[in-house]
Design an enzyme around this catalytic site. Sequence first.
Site, PDB file in Angstrom:
ATOM      1  CG  ASP A 140      -1.844  -0.939   1.203  1.00  0.00           C
ATOM      2  OD1 ASP A 140      -2.445  -1.474  -0.168  1.00  0.00           O
ATOM      3  OD2 ASP A 140      -2.220  -1.420   2.286  1.00  0.00           O
ATOM      4  CG  ASP A 189      -6.764  -1.444  -1.860  1.00  0.00           C
ATOM      5  OD1 ASP A 189      -6.879  -2.677  -2.053  1.00  0.00           O
ATOM      6  OD2 ASP A 189      -5.670  -1.095  -1.123  1.00  0.00           O
TER       7      ASP A 189
END
Length: 164
Positions: A123, A141
């Site tokens: 991330d 995402d």
Amino acid sequence: MKSARIPGQLVWLWLTAVVIVLDQITKNMIVERFSLYERLEIFPHFNLTLAYNTGAAFSFLADAGGWQRWFFTAIAVIASVMILIWLARLTKAETLQGIALALILGGALGNFYDRLVLGHVVDFLDFYWGNYHFPAFNIADTAITIGAGLILLDMVLGAKKTDD
């Protein structure tokens, strides 16, 4: 010679491939240039940072001891097969659903690759307000979220059509 007809909305699988490629390129760029948790302010309320997530959304089950890697990997495989079947069964008129599912599939497969190969999801997008940081996320995402939003939009638009 007749050209082969692509069933349902599988024509949108090119979008799935674009999501996977963009997701992996951006993750690799961040991993190559950042140390874990290093931050680079891009503009107020937004940083690039490197974080690893061994859990699911919002680091759900991140500290579960390792079994969650295989659990979420299995979920991604099952969900991907179901999405492919769903895409193949859509009608030509269900384009918005096809786009939405292609985005969700791309996001699921992008994070699936990370879990399978790296053991965690990379991330790097960090939005914050004051001292509160929204959980870091990535392109996969984002694609999943946009896809889910498009499915909701399609449901609302579909409901309006039946009301008319």
